[in-house]
Design a protein around this motif. Structure first.
Motif, short mmCIF file in Angstrom:
data_model
loop_
_atom_site.label_atom_id
_atom_site.label_comp_id
_atom_site.label_asym_id
_atom_site.label_seq_id
_atom_site.Cartn_x
_atom_site.Cartn_y
_atom_site.Cartn_z
N ASP A 240 29.73 41.18 43.73
CA ASP A 240 30.92 41.40 42.93
C ASP A 240 32.13 41.72 43.79
OD1 ASP A 240 29.71 43.80 43.66
OD2 ASP A 240 30.56 44.89 41.95
N PHE B 192 33.30 38.48 45.61
CA PHE B 192 33.92 37.50 44.71
C PHE B 192 35.30 37.93 44.24
CE2 PHE B 192 30.14 35.04 44.55
CZ PHE B 192 30.48 33.83 43.98
N GLU B 193 35.74 39.14 44.59
CA GLU B 193 37.07 39.58 44.19
C GLU B 193 38.14 38.72 44.86
OE1 GLU B 193 37.76 43.68 44.92
OE2 GLU B 193 36.20 44.37 43.55
N ARG C 233 37.01 36.18 48.13
CA ARG C 233 36.65 34.96 47.40
C ARG C 233 36.99 33.70 48.20
NH1 ARG C 233 38.47 34.26 41.23
NH2 ARG C 233 37.07 36.06 41.10
N ALA D 81 29.29 41.61 37.25
CA ALA D 81 30.64 41.05 37.09
C ALA D 81 30.52 39.73 36.33
CB ALA D 81 31.29 40.81 38.45
N HIS D 82 31.29 39.61 35.25
CA HIS D 82 31.18 38.42 34.40
C HIS D 82 31.63 37.15 35.13
CE1 HIS D 82 30.07 40.47 30.66
NE2 HIS D 82 30.92 41.42 31.00
N ASP D 83 32.64 37.26 36.00
CA ASP D 83 33.09 36.06 36.70
C ASP D 83 32.02 35.55 37.67
OD1 ASP D 83 33.36 38.29 38.26
OD2 ASP D 83 35.22 37.65 39.23
N VAL D 84 31.26 36.46 38.27
CA VAL D 84 30.15 36.05 39.15
C VAL D 84 29.06 35.37 38.33
CG1 VAL D 84 28.39 36.83 40.79
CG2 VAL D 84 30.65 37.92 40.77
N ASP D 85 28.75 35.94 37.17
CA ASP D 85 27.73 35.35 36.29
C ASP D 85 28.13 33.95 35.86
OD1 ASP D 85 25.35 35.49 34.59
OD2 ASP D 85 26.78 35.61 32.93
N GLN D 86 29.38 33.76 35.46
CA GLN D 86 29.85 32.44 35.03
C GLN D 86 29.81 31.44 36.19
OE1 GLN D 86 33.73 33.14 33.39
NE2 GLN D 86 32.95 34.16 31.55
N TRP D 87 30.22 31.89 37.39
CA TRP D 87 30.18 31.00 38.55
C TRP D 87 28.76 30.54 38.85
CZ3 TRP D 87 27.87 30.78 43.29
CH2 TRP D 87 28.41 29.87 44.21
N ARG E 35 43.50 46.57 35.55
CA ARG E 35 43.71 45.78 36.78
C ARG E 35 44.87 46.36 37.59
NH1 ARG E 35 43.75 40.95 33.55
NH2 ARG E 35 41.65 40.08 33.31
#
Length: 535
Positions: free
Chosen positions: A188, A191-192, A199, A224-230, A421
């Motif tokens: 996570d 991937f930020e 990233r 982290a949702h963005d990691v899961d989606q990726w 954020r």
């Protein structure tokens, strides 16, 4: 009872949640690892020697998945054995040493964590012949040019920035074409996007690992949702494994929120803990490196064996501090977010959030430095009046862990995603940590202002090659080719030693400063006048 039914029972017992097709059954014991899954006996023996008596929940499921060369996204609490969960299948897959280049690559966000992973990998690889290296700095040839990374290493551990530096060299100093396993620890964080994340670097490394056989595994303590989606979009037939409820603190950590009123109340609260009996070793987290330095200056005179680690310290200093803390020569370690992820200090009893973290993710990672491998620990968080509007999520997290929380914190209005954020990028501005009386602070400020004004009044000249310095006459005493004397510019006075060169220039070397430790270059000509240039 079939193997699948036993697997489902084991998952319910250990709160293992899996997503994916044809997920292999978990392994409940080390005998199962070496028997049913075929892990080498030497690796299992090394696991036992490292202090594991049975697989942890994340190891039970992650090891079988990776042994089948399935791509994986795993989320498990801090201190739950994630490092061994990916090292065991990677070492089993590599099997024997080859001089064919790097076959496994592990990425971590900090050099301290990368070194820790490399040390753990070396321990688990004992007796297998496999060679592990941490890419902490480039080796250099006799002429000073960086050397290419040797092809003899089977497993490399690195930070993204170090690897990008090696890949960008002309010619490249490392090749990732032979990588068969790419493991991303603290995924996570990596991937930020932006300055705080990796990233962009991670994308370039991902592209450089272009072998047809490469497999990827991502691990973290927070989801982290963005990691899961990726992962769902880019990984082949990925398996998702999570232990317990996502984004929660470890169950064995006792958490306490302490209201201190203003920023000055934090130092009193900490000294109150000391009076009651400070349980060491202890880690204190602060918001910035400047505050780390300020708190260190306050505590160093309190009779506590304290040290500080932050980004301004050299790598050697940071390594020495970590070694001293591990060895027990340092009882209290003050640090920034730098040490908040992955670092495993055995037996840390207390974590203090001197400054509240900007997010629940940061909070989970910070307090995860205690309560590791099932040992109990305690986390105390100081919050001031200005922190209250941002406390809702952390308060609910502490409440869900079974710890007491003031009711008014649970009723704080919810912050929008945009505000959260913004807080992560621009944290709360805090007052300086300083108990010096106001009179003394004002006096020091006046002295600094006077010194700055005197520095501005220095004569400036470019005579005899001087640039931006001052020219003064030097009383010299000949002594062979060397001349000795002293020089004074404004309020700066130094003993000097000068030596004549073939071009009739006399180089003056500073021997001792009597005012401050600012660095200057000193020169003199044959007319016995000195030219002073700031380095």
């Amino acid at each position: 009872m079939s193997l699948e039914e036993l697997g489902e029972q084991l998952r319910k017992q250990h709160r293992l949640h899996v997503q994916g097709s044809d997920v292999p059954a978990p392994a409940a014991t080390f005998d199962e690892l070496s028997g049913r899954l075929g892990v080498r006996t030497q690796i299992v023996d090394n696991l036992r020697a490292a202090g594991y008596f049975e697989p942890t929940p994340v190891q039970m499921q992650a090891v079988p998945v990776m042994l089948e060369r399935r791509e994986l996204l795993a989320c498990a609490p801090t201190g739950s054995g994630k490092t061994a969960a990916y090292l065991v299948p990677v070492l089993q897959h590599l099997r024997e040493p080859r001089n064919a280049g790097c076959r496994a690559l592990i990425l971590a966000p900090s050099r301290e964590l990368a070194r820790q992973i490399a040390l753990e990998a070396s321990r688990l690889a004992t007796g297998t012949g496999l060679r592990v290296r941490c890419l902490d700095k480039a080796k250099r040839a006799a002429d000073g040019t960086p050397r290419p990374v040797s092809q003899k290493y089977d497993l490399l551990v690195s930070t993204p920035n170090r690897l990008i530096y090696l890949l960008d060299a002309e010619p490249p100093l490392v090749s990732l074409r032979t990588v068969e396993w790419l493991v991303v620890d603290e995924s996570d964080k990596l991937f930020e996007a932006g300055e705080r994340g990796f990233r962009e670097q991670l994308g370039r490394i991902y592209s450089a690992c272009d072998s047809a056989q490469v497999r990827r595994a991502l691990f973290s303590a927070t989801f982290a949702h963005d990691v899961d989606q990726w992962c769902r979009l880019n990984l082949d037939n990925v398996v998702t494994v999570s232990v317990g409820q996502k984004n929660t603190a470890s169950d064995v950590v006792e958490q306490e929120l302490v209201f201190v009123g203003s920023e000055s109340g934090k130092l009193y609260a900490f000294r109150n803990i000391m009076q009651k009996g400070l349980t060491t070793p202890c880690i204190i987290f602060v918001q910035t490196k400047e505050r780390a330095k300020e708190l260190f200056r306050e505590l160093i005179y309190d009779g506590v064996m304290v040290d500080v680690i932050h980004a301004d310290r050299t790598q050697l200093q940071r390594d020495n501090v970590v070694k001293a803390f591990r060895a027990g020569r340092v009882w209290v370690l003050i640090c920034t977010e730098l040490m908040g992820r992955g670092i495993d200090f055995k037996g840390v009893n207390l974590v203090i959030n001197y400054d509240m973290p900007p997010s629940t993710t940061s909070y989970i990672h910070r307090i995860g430095r205690t309560g590791r491998a099932g040992r109990p620990g305690k986390a105390v968080s100081f919050f001031a009046t200005k922190d209250v509007p941002n406390m809702r999520q952390i308060a609910h997290l502490v409440k869900n862990s079974g710890c007491e929380v003031p009711d008014y914190l649970l009723q704080v209005p919810r912050k929008s995603k945009k505000d959260r954020r913004e807080l992560a990028v621009h944290p709360i501005r805090r007052e300086t940590i300083d108990t010096t009386p106001k009179y003394d602070r004002d006096r020091i400020a006046r002295i600094k202002a006077l010194k700055k004004a005197q520095d501005k009044q220095k004569p400036s000249s470019t005579e005899n090659g001087g640039q931006g310095g001052g020219v003064v006459t030097v009383k010299q005493k000949k002594k062979g080719k060397k001349l000795k004397g002293s020089v004074k510019v404004g309020m700066k006075k130094s003993k000097i030693e000068v030596e004549q060169h073939e071009d009739h220039q006399i180089q003056m070397r500073c021997l001792q400063f009597m005012w401050n430790s600012a660095d200057y270059k000193w020169y003199a000509n044959h007319n016995q006048s000195a030219v002073i240039m700031e380095a």
